[in-house]
Design an enzyme around this catalytic site. Structure first.
Site, PDB file in Angstrom:
ATOM      1  N   SER A 190       0.721  -1.315  -0.018  1.00 34.91           N
ATOM      2  CA  SER A 190      -0.107   0.006   0.102  1.00 34.91           C
ATOM      3  C   SER A 190       0.859   1.372  -0.161  1.00 34.91           C
ATOM      4  O   SER A 190       0.384   2.475  -0.497  1.00 34.91           O
ATOM      5  CB  SER A 190      -0.895   0.069   1.317  1.00 34.91           C
ATOM      6  N   HIS A 218      -5.438  -4.073  -0.147  1.00 34.68           N
ATOM      7  CA  HIS A 218      -5.412  -3.172  -1.549  1.00 34.68           C
ATOM      8  C   HIS A 218      -5.752  -3.708  -2.827  1.00 34.68           C
ATOM      9  O   HIS A 218      -5.546  -2.791  -3.630  1.00 34.68           O
ATOM     10  CB  HIS A 218      -3.975  -2.300  -1.375  1.00 34.68           C
ATOM     11  N   LYS A 249     -11.830  -0.685   1.678  1.00 32.94           N
ATOM     12  CA  LYS A 249     -10.998  -0.003   0.740  1.00 32.94           C
ATOM     13  C   LYS A 249     -11.770   0.000  -0.726  1.00 32.94           C
ATOM     14  O   LYS A 249     -12.782   0.604  -1.017  1.00 32.94           O
ATOM     15  CB  LYS A 249      -9.753  -0.427   0.793  1.00 32.94           C
TER      16      LYS A 249
END
Ligand code: PLP
Length: 405
Positions: A190, A218, A249
């Site tokens: 990330s 991610h 996310k």
């Protein structure tokens, strides 16, 4: 006069002074997201363009996700009302777990309150299961994975150089063949935006009798034919022992999970303190996440719109002579290399240009690795990019501009 309290308060003040002196004091920008105009936020009566949201596909404001959350809130109330064991498991929880298991091609999945808790709880549970576990951890692993492997009696931790297969193999070869081993790593890193060679790590794991634990936080929602992450993209899901992800996310909501074989997930479910002793996710959150996962399974077109903006942003930064890190993903870090400097860059972007980009400092990255972390979403327009690049040209230290390719 209480000597303990006096000493503790002095410790707090000294520590905070030291953080301020280093430029690492954390103050949080208050930004109000406008669901209709993402990535434009409101701050103090003005519009601010946000370049650092982890809601990579804007699913947190997708009408289907909002509607599902609202309907579940109206039908079931605000909170779950208990732990999973104490009336906190609804059909929605079970449906989301089934959906996540399918997403990762695994037989079973288990929800947690966050991705952080999922990592901490699942890794510590696995490593506590057999005596003398060795865990091999990529040096850039997230704090939540490290929290799960630290301080466990009888567990030996080995740190391998980032994405370095040769180093990982040497470490594996030095561990007794009969000892239990776990390789813990991420798919998309990330802070750097680079990607792990998952298949090659699985090869090493097979050769040396190790289990694998992959953090896809991610990547879920973003990569793979149905949003299962890099392991789906690379066709290696079934070679992994545990895949961990977040609903916060790419899926735009909140919550974490692990997916794996039945007995592994069932063991974590039955023994992980971070699951057993905490209230489960509210039905509205679970319903919103379920809508998001289902939507992204089908909506390959939105996923496909992710790559273009990141590519364009990278090109524009390169053309403007702004040194960016060689990211392979949607995460585009611009290295500044000094804590105070990166904070000043972020402050000027905000104050002078109404642009928000998070300054990343130690301990999230090593000292000297301070950077701005930019994420282009399908909702960032070319005009927004041009404004960002022009602002960066003005506020970045000269040295960063000079290092440009
Ligand atoms: N794993 C990685 C690699 C992360 O970057 C993060 C958070 O940023 C987490 C886990 C924790 O996920 P969550 O935000 O859902 O707690």
């Amino acid at each position: 006069m209480n000597a303990t309290r006096t000493a503790f308060h002095a410790h707090c003040r000294d520590g905070l002074d030291a953080l301020r002196a280093e430029g690492r004091y954390r103050d949080f920008a208050q930004l109000e997201r406008d669901a209709a105009r993402f990535p434009v936020y409101r701050q103090g009566g003005r519009d601010v363009t946000v370049w650092s949201s982890n809601d990579y596909l804007g699913m947190g404001r997708h009408p289907a996700v909002i509607a599902a959350g609202q309907a579940a809130m109206a039908a079931h109330g605000a909170g779950a009302g208990g732990t999973r064991n104490i009336s906190g498991t609804s059909p929605l929880h079970a449906a989301l777990e089934a959906e996540l298991a399918t997403l990762h091609g695994m037989p079973s999945a288990l929800l947690f309150g966050s991705g952080y808790v999922a990592n901490q709880a699942a890794i510590s549970t696995i490593l506590s299961a057999l005596p003398g576990f060795h865990v091999l951890s990529d040096e850039k692993n997230h704090a939540s994975m490290i929290a799960g492997m630290r301080g466990l009696p009888g567990v030996t931790r080995h740190i391998f150089r980032h994405n370095d297969l040769g180093h990982l193999e040497r470490l594996l070869a030095a561990i007794p063949a009969s000892a239990p081993k776990l390789i813990a790593f991420e798919s998309v890193y990330s802070m750097d935006g680079d990607i792990a060679p998952i298949g090659a790590i699985c090869d090493l794991a097979e050769r040396h009798g190790a289990m694998t634990y992959l953090d896809e936080v991610h990547a879920v929602g973003l990569y793979g034919a149905t949003g299962g992450g890099i392991s789906e993209r690379d066709g290696v899901q079934r070679r992994l022992d545990v895949i961990e992800g977040t609903l916060a996310k790419g899926f735009g909501v909140v919550g974490g999970y692990v997916a794996g074989r039945e007995e592994v997930v069932d063991h974590i479910r039955s023994t992980a303190s971070g699951l057993i002793f905490t209230t489960s996710l509210p039905p509205s959150t679970v319903a919103a996440a379920l809508a998001s996962v289902r939507h992204l399974k089908e909506d390959g077109a939105l996923r496909a719109r992710m790559a273009g903006p990141a590519r364009l942003l990278k090109r524009k930064l390169d053309e403007a002579g702004i040194a960016r890190m060689p990211s392979e993903s949607h995460i585009v870090p611009v290295m500044v290399g000094e804590a105070k400097a990166v904070r000043e860059v972020a402050r000027r972007l905000m104050d002078e240009h109404a642009i928000y980009a998070t300054p990343i400092n130690y301990p999230t990255v090593p000292r000297g690795g301070e950077r701005l972390r930019l994420c282009a979403t399908p909702f960032h327009t070319e005009a927004m990019m041009d404004a960002l690049v022009a602002a960066l040209r003005q506020v970045l230290p000269k040295a960063v501009l000079r290092q440009a390719a």
